[in-house]
Design an enzyme around this catalytic site. Structure first.
Site, PDB file in Angstrom:
ATOM      1  N   SER A   1       0.854  -1.166  -0.047  1.00 52.26           N
ATOM      2  CA  SER A   1       0.015   0.027  -0.052  1.00 52.26           C
ATOM      3  C   SER A   1       0.772   1.552  -0.005  1.00 52.26           C
ATOM      4  O   SER A   1       0.260   2.223  -0.437  1.00 52.26           O
ATOM      5  CB  SER A   1      -0.950   0.206   1.086  1.00 52.26           C
ATOM      6  OG  SER A   1      -0.191  -0.108   2.260  1.00 52.26           O
TER       7      SER A   1
ATOM      8  N   ASP B   1      -3.727   6.398  11.561  1.00 50.89           N
ATOM      9  CA  ASP B   1      -2.751   5.758  10.381  1.00 50.89           C
ATOM     10  C   ASP B   1      -1.261   6.576  10.604  1.00 50.89           C
ATOM     11  O   ASP B   1      -1.313   7.647  10.205  1.00 50.89           O
ATOM     12  CB  ASP B   1      -3.236   6.038   9.120  1.00 50.89           C
ATOM     13  CG  ASP B   1      -2.320   5.374   7.902  1.00 50.89           C
ATOM     14  OD1 ASP B   1      -1.336   4.823   8.352  1.00 50.89           O
ATOM     15  OD2 ASP B   1      -3.083   5.318   6.594  1.00 50.89           O
TER      16      ASP B   1
ATOM     17  N   HIS C   1       1.175   5.490   6.459  1.00 59.62           N
ATOM     18  CA  HIS C   1       0.914   5.812   5.183  1.00 59.62           C
ATOM     19  C   HIS C   1       0.822   7.406   5.195  1.00 59.62           C
ATOM     20  O   HIS C   1       1.372   8.064   6.169  1.00 59.62           O
ATOM     21  CB  HIS C   1      -0.365   5.481   4.571  1.00 59.62           C
ATOM     22  CG  HIS C   1      -0.767   4.092   4.333  1.00 59.62           C
ATOM     23  ND1 HIS C   1      -1.270   3.304   5.445  1.00 59.62           N
ATOM     24  CD2 HIS C   1      -0.189   3.191   3.564  1.00 59.62           C
ATOM     25  CE1 HIS C   1      -1.337   2.058   4.989  1.00 59.62           C
ATOM     26  NE2 HIS C   1      -0.759   1.991   3.802  1.00 59.62           N
TER      27      HIS C   1
END
Length: 429
Positions: free
Chosen positions: A153, A405, A408
């Site tokens: 990702s 998160d 990312h």
């Protein structure tokens, strides 16, 4: 009387012509000197004479990078060693202008992140200038080329960043996606450039049992000696590829070699296997990946191996309440150290890269290049979505507990500057 008057007129006309000629001569001389100074500054020589020294002509960079003159001297330095400095210009795109390409979890401003200072920093190598990413130049250099960014990702995060930057010049068209929309391909018709995002989080064959939020229902079954054909089958057709992996190897996994289970990481009790640890699997995987690139990839394809990117979870991890509330990069007088797990991952990455270059490639790595972005991104704890991976998470309850998160990167955000470095690496060779 008429004769005398005629004589006077004749003399006046002659005088006017003479003055006009002198004026024209002076004007022409001054004009010559003025233009000479524009392109031919004069320098006194040791003999007392004057010699014209012409400035070098401007060099126009052609559309095909292969035609760039080889005698141009380009400053070279370690593009991966530097610091983040303030940048009043900010990103070249916005969350609104690039909304269609940004994964919802990385669209931090749209999701309500209240601060924007994290957008106004740029990467500055210590020993040289790093030109700002020029999407028009990238598209011109990559005319009739094909790219693939391969991995997990974070690779998808990177692809979206690149698409956002290039879309300021030409809008890409999505031409392919797999059933789960994890692998995609885009085409820039005006430049005949294709960019693919290939989902292969382990780079080797894997049976994965988890939902879209990363919650596993069973251990991963990983075949360490079988590369994932999803990406290996593409390599011969590509001009450029960026390959990476990393954090997926920390999951509970059963390892297979020669079609038999040989051990595991975070071993489920029912398997009764030896705990080999993720370092064992990462070494075996990257050995096979690097050997494949060295032996099988054709000379047409330049392959960049990108080191894994660090997370910045504090007081917990992904599913255990970890947060990242920093709002600025790490300053020069602050200390920040890689977590032990990231040190292990990076040591394996650097070790396997250096091994394959020494054993099977030319001294400079040939068509295999290293993108060591770990240190560059380590100092940007402010660049993650944090709580704003979801749309306006605190609208109903300002004290709501939400999953953060800290792995990312927001778009726009620090990951955009990977493209600055990559373009400069390609241009300077």
């Amino acid at each position: 009387m008429k004769l005398k008057w005629s004589s006077i007129i004749h003399k006046n006309v002659f005088l006017i012509k003479l003055i006009s000629a002198l004026l024209i001569t002076v004007f022409a001389f001054r004009l010559f000197i003025f233009h000479s100074n524009e392109f031919s500054p004069f320098f006194a020589s040791v003999t007392g004479k004057f010699e014209a020294q012409f400035l070098p002509p401007k060099v126009l960079v052609p559309e095909n990078e292969d035609l760039i003159p080889q005698d141009i001297e380009v400053e070279k330095c370690d593009l991966f060693s530097g610091k983040w400095i303030p940048d009043s210009l900010g990103p070249i795109y916005t969350n609104n202008s690039c909304g269609p390409f940004i994964d919802g979890h990385q669209n931090c401003i749209t999701n309500g992140r209240p601060d924007s200072d994290f957008l106004y920093w740029k990467w500055k190598p210590h020993d040289c200038l790093l030109p700002r990413f020029d999407p028009r130049r990238f598209l011109q250099l990559m005319r009739h080329k094909s790219w693939a960014i391969i991995g997990d990702s974070i690779s998808r995060n990177h692809v979206e960043s690149l698409l956002c930057m290039l879309s300021t010049v030409e809008e890409p068209v999505e031409v392919y996606h797999d059933k789960e929309y994890k692998s995609k391909r885009w085409h820039f018709p005006l430049h005949n450039l294709t960019i693919s995002n290939i989902w292969s989080p382990f780079l080797v064959q894997a049976a994965i049992f988890e939902d879209s939020n990363g919650v596993s229902t069973a251990a991963v079954q990983l075949h360490l000696d079988k590369l994932d054909k999803t990406w290996t089958s593409l390599i011969p057709s590509l001009d450029y590829a960026i390959i990476s992996t990393g954090k997926w190897f920390l999951k509970s996994t059963v390892y297979h070699e020669n079609a038999k289970p040989v051990g595991c990481h975070n071993c489920p009790e029912k398997y009764h296997l030896e705990e080999l640890g993720f370092e064992y699997a990462y070494n075996a995987t990257l050995r096979n990946v690097m050997d494949f690139i060295a032996e099988e990839a054709n000379s047409k394809c330049t392959v960049f191996f990108r080191t894994s990117t660090p997370d910045h979870f504090q007081n917990g991890e992904w599913h255990s309440g970890g947060t990242c509330k920093q709002k600025e990069p790490v300053s020069d007088d602050e200390e920040i150290e890689l977590k032990d797990v990231h040190k292990i991952l990076r040591n394996v990455e650097i070790g396997q890269f250096e091994r394959v270059v020494k054993e099977k490639m030319s001294e400079d790595g040939g068509s295999l290049k290293l993108l060591d972005f770990t240190g560059m991104l380590l100092t940007r704890p402010d660049g993650h979505p944090g709580a704003y991976r979801q749309f306006r998470p605190f609208d109903k309850d300002k004290n709501a507990k939400v999953q953060n998160d800290c792995l990312h990167w927001c778009l726009p955000g620090p990951i955009d500057y990977l493209n600055d470095v990559i373009l400069e690496t390609i241009v300077t060779g």
